[in-house]
Motif scaffolding. Structure first.
Motif, PDB file in Angstrom:
ATOM      1  N   LEU A 139       0.842  -1.201   0.000  1.00 20.34           N
ATOM      2  CA  LEU A 139       0.000   0.000   0.000  1.00 20.34           C
ATOM      3  C   LEU A 139       0.878   1.251   0.000  1.00 20.34           C
ATOM      4  N   THR A 140       2.024   1.185   0.678  1.00 20.31           N
ATOM      5  CA  THR A 140       2.952   2.314   0.639  1.00 20.31           C
ATOM      6  C   THR A 140       3.381   2.577  -0.804  1.00 20.31           C
ATOM      7  N   ALA A 141       3.620   1.494  -1.537  1.00 22.66           N
ATOM      8  CA  ALA A 141       3.990   1.658  -2.950  1.00 22.66           C
ATOM      9  C   ALA A 141       2.864   2.354  -3.717  1.00 22.66           C
ATOM     10  N   VAL A 142       1.614   2.011  -3.400  1.00 22.17           N
ATOM     11  CA  VAL A 142       0.490   2.670  -4.088  1.00 22.17           C
ATOM     12  C   VAL A 142       0.473   4.169  -3.754  1.00 22.17           C
TER      13      VAL A 142
ATOM     14  N   TYR B 277      -5.223   9.392  11.621  1.00 25.55           N
ATOM     15  CA  TYR B 277      -5.630   8.035  12.020  1.00 25.55           C
ATOM     16  C   TYR B 277      -6.423   8.097  13.319  1.00 25.55           C
ATOM     17  N   GLY B 278      -5.886   8.827  14.307  1.00 24.29           N
ATOM     18  CA  GLY B 278      -6.569   8.940  15.591  1.00 24.29           C
ATOM     19  C   GLY B 278      -7.958   9.526  15.423  1.00 24.29           C
ATOM     20  N   LEU B 279      -8.031  10.575  14.601  1.00 25.90           N
ATOM     21  CA  LEU B 279      -9.318  11.232  14.360  1.00 25.90           C
ATOM     22  C   LEU B 279     -10.304  10.258  13.714  1.00 25.90           C
TER      23      LEU B 279
ATOM     24  N   ILE C 172      -5.649   4.646   6.537  1.00 26.54           N
ATOM     25  CA  ILE C 172      -5.633   3.257   6.068  1.00 26.54           C
ATOM     26  C   ILE C 172      -4.564   2.418   6.768  1.00 26.54           C
ATOM     27  N   LEU C 173      -3.401   3.002   7.014  1.00 23.75           N
ATOM     28  CA  LEU C 173      -2.307   2.188   7.555  1.00 23.75           C
ATOM     29  C   LEU C 173      -2.212   2.224   9.077  1.00 23.75           C
TER      30      LEU C 173
END
Lengths: 226, 239, 254
Positions: A47-50, A120-122, A77-78
């Motif tokens: 996904l990092t590559a995306v 992410y937290g939000l 997402i991560l």
């Protein structure tokens, strides 16, 4: 939006590495607490590559075109893998394409990673606040995406203005920062909208992508609500 | 006299790291004609397709669609292309949206778009999938949805890049039926020579970037020496 | 796509032969020393040292120039703006604009520092194949999870880039407008990004399963590192000394 080598004083580079190391260490600790920390590694890397490649997509914003950053979406997402992902992405960016730099890797990773973790937290807050409907999720995603980039922009120019010596008084510096921030509002809105659209897309096509990284307990909450 | 659907003259094409993928390729396809394009892996079939659509800029030579010269970078709705891997073509969250994507880009009114989409789904037998998510479909279903997305734009020439890849026998049967009945001119690249023999009126052989043979399927596909020379095998029906 | 700086990784040179861990620590210390420079008097020394290492690595100058192109644009802006914006001592007065002495010094500092660090990065990463560099980083204590992610990322980056290109081709053939922002641009880009995320997600599941079958995630003994010879230690000591000298000089002048 990466600070290249040679611009920042050594102390700032060092501080950047210190914050990045702390954030990464804490993230890795959270990851190790998962039942199978290895399971997400290929996924996070692919996904990092995306995300890396998606940053090559240009959005026409006449008269210019802007490229995507998507650090808010990356955080959403991560999850805790966002910090390692950003570190790896920026490292390759610096070595292969000379965007950013080796000495400024720490600073750049914090500029991108801290807002990503906040996004992410939000986004996870919606479980606590029971905002898991389609509309509410989209709205929270917008805030997460816009906040992710908006905060990164502020930090980026903040670091630059604070460290490059110039004949500017405090008021002028503040005015300049405000102006720059205002100029980025369209881009921030675009990132917010895109984050919403991608999150709604994933909700429909592959909801696991949004729930697998959630803190333990949150997914149970989601399934309870059906 | 109608202009040919496709006229490729002396085409040379390549990429930065592989400059000569195609060399001196000339090929004519007439309206409503179905031409098979065969050749080993890496012979340049996909490159030829991308040059025909105006995505790759040729180093030399010309491409014309229905008498109109192709300029790289322009959009030519008269030609449609089916990608080898349907996952690369399907990207919308629903089948209906995906099929409509290209039609909307033609600037048609919403009612016309809906009608075209419905017609394309009907022709490919995917109407029952309209509200499904493309990523969740089977290989055969994805293939037919991708075809629907192409024919909804009503191209008069369709390039099929290995349309039978990933298909089981039943899905392949449906594909053959579709290819035999669709009126557009087609250029079909495939390793499935039985499919080519069954569907195409003419066959051309591409090897190492050059067209090395052009003729009727029985003549070409049963020519053991020619097939052997270019890394191909005579299909069982001609043995 | 030329990804890693691999094209000169097999050249024969003293720097290439230098043991990987020693080279990594040594060159990195020089990079830090260059970032510490805060006085123009030190710039000639830095350029000499960095140039010496680049020459010793037998990397061609064309390699350096192509890699300098992108950061060069940013530096050009800095060099063009900073002399006007920084300092109090007027060096040249040109109408309403004045070029300041301090600003000129600052611009020279930034440009040289940046060039030196970049050149050293090429020495650091251009003298060994990607896999060796990653193994070295692991041996020097970079967490295993980060190293694993780097390996996967590198393995799938070119594939993902090709995926984006093919998808963009497919979109263009169906009439996607790339030069205009309208109501459909963002939904299309979102669907493009989303579908690539889904495709990579599913692929990563298959990759992970295939790896599990072959034992990924088991605790394995760390790979043994090649021995470090006295000459490697000597090179490291000399490099660390040079770096220390530069840092001390910077501290005294600053």
């Amino acid at each position: 939006m990466h600070i290249p080598d040679g611009i920042l004083p050594l102390a700032v580079c060092g501080a950047g590495y210190a914050t990045t190391a702390t954030l990464t260490w804490y993230s890795l600790r959270q990851i190790q607490r998962r039942p199978d920390p290895h399971a997400m590694v290929p996924r996070a890397a692919l996904l990092t590559a995306v995300f890396f490649v998606a940053s090559w997509i240009h959005i026409p914003l006449p008269p210019i075109s802007v490229h995507l950053i998507l650090n808010g979406l990356l955080g959403v997402i991560l999850g805790w893998y966002a910090m390692p992902a950003i570190l790896v992405g920026l490292f390759f960016q610096a070595v292969m394409f000379q965007h950013g730099g080796i000495t400024t890797l720490g600073v750049n990773a914090t500029l991108m990673g801290l807002p990503a973790l906040l996004a992410y937290g939000l986004f996870q807050l919606r479980f606590v606040l029971h905002l898991t409907g389609r509309f509410a999720t989209g709205a929270v995603a917008f805030v997460a995406g816009a906040l992710g980039l908006g905060l990164a922009v502020l930090l980026f120019y903040g670091v630059l203005v604070a460290t490059i010596p110039a004949n500017l008084d405090v008021a002028t510096e503040q005015a300049a920062l405000t102006l720059i921030a205002l100029a980025h509002i369209p881009v921030v809105i675009i990132e917010g909208i895109l984050t919403t659209l991608v999150v709604l897309f994933l909700l429909r096509v592959k909801p696991e992508l949004l729930t697998d990284n959630a803190p333990v307990g949150a997914t149970a909450l989601l399934s309870e609500q059906g | 006299m109608h202009p040919p659907a496709l006229a490729v003259i002396n085409l040379a094409c390549g990429y930065a790291n592989r400059p000569t993928v195609l060399q001196g390729v000339s090929l004519v396809v007439h309206p409503a004609e179905r031409v098979g394009l065969i050749g080993p892996n890496g012979s340049g079939k996909t490159t030829l397709f991308l040059a025909i659509c105006g995505i790759l800029k040729p180093q030399a030579g010309t491409v014309a669609l229905f008498g109109q010269p192709v300029v790289a970078g322009q959009f030519y709705p008269s030609v449609g292309m089916l990608f080898q891997n349907p996952d690369e073509q399907l990207f919308c969250p629903s089948v209906r949206d995906d099929i409509a994507f290209g039609v909307v880009n033609l600037g048609l009114a919403p009612a016309e778009v809906a009608a075209r989409v419905a017609q394309a789904m009907e022709q490919t037998g995917v109407s029952h999938l309209a509200d499904r998510v493309p990523h969740h479909l089977s290989g055969g279903e994805k293939r037919m949805v991708a075809i629907a997305g192409v024919i909804a734009m009503q191209p008069r020439l369709i390039l099929y890049d290995e349309p039978d890849a990933y298909l089981d026998r039943r899905a392949r049967r449906r594909l053959v039926q579709f290819l035999l009945t669709h009126p557009a001119a087609s250029l079909i690249a495939s390793h499935d020579l039985e499919l080519i023999a069954e569907v195409c009126q003419r066959v051309v052989v591409l090897d190492e970037g050059r067209l090395v043979a052009d003729g009727l399927p029985p003549d070409i596909l049963s020519n053991a020496a020619l097939m052997e020379r270019h890394g191909l095998e005579v299909p069982s029906i001609y043995r | 796509m030329e990804l890693w700086l691999d094209q000169y990784a097999t050249v024969q040179s003293p720097v290439h032969r230098w043991e990987a861990r020693c080279r990594f620590v040594g060159v990195l210390s020089l990079i830090i020393a260059c970032a510490a420079i805060n006085h123009i008097a030190l710039l000639p020394f830095a350029v000499l040292i960095v140039g010496g290492y680049y020459l010793a690595a037998r990397l061609p100058l064309s390699f350096l120039f192509t890699r300098l192109r992108y950061p060069g644009m940013f530096l050009l802006v800095v060099v063009a703006v900073v002399p006007f914006a920084t300092g109090t001592t007027v060096f040249v007065q040109a109408g309403p604009l004045s070029i300041y002495q301090e600003g000129l010094a600052q611009a020279a500092l930034i440009a040289t520092r940046s060039g030196c660090i970049l050149t050293l990065s090429l020495v650091l990463f251009g003298t060994a194949p990607f896999l060796i560099t990653v193994r070295t980083m692991r041996a020097l204590g970079v967490p295993a999870l980060l190293v694993d992610m780097m390996l996967f990322f590198y393995r799938y980056l070119a594939d993902t880039a090709a995926l984006l290109t093919r998808r963009q081709h497919a979109l263009r053939l169906r009439g996607m407008q790339t030069r205009r922002l309208d109501g459909r641009t963002l939904p299309t880009v979102a669907a493009l990004t989303g579908s690539m995320l889904v495709q990579s997600f599913e692929r990563s599941e298959r990759v992970y399963h295939a790896m599990r079958v072959r034992g990924y995630g088991q605790a394995v003994a760390p790979p043994t590192n090649p021995p470090i010879h006295p000459a490697d230690w000597l090179g490291l000591a000399a490099t660390l000394l040079l770096a220390a000298l530069l840092v001390c000089a910077a501290l005294m002048l600053g």
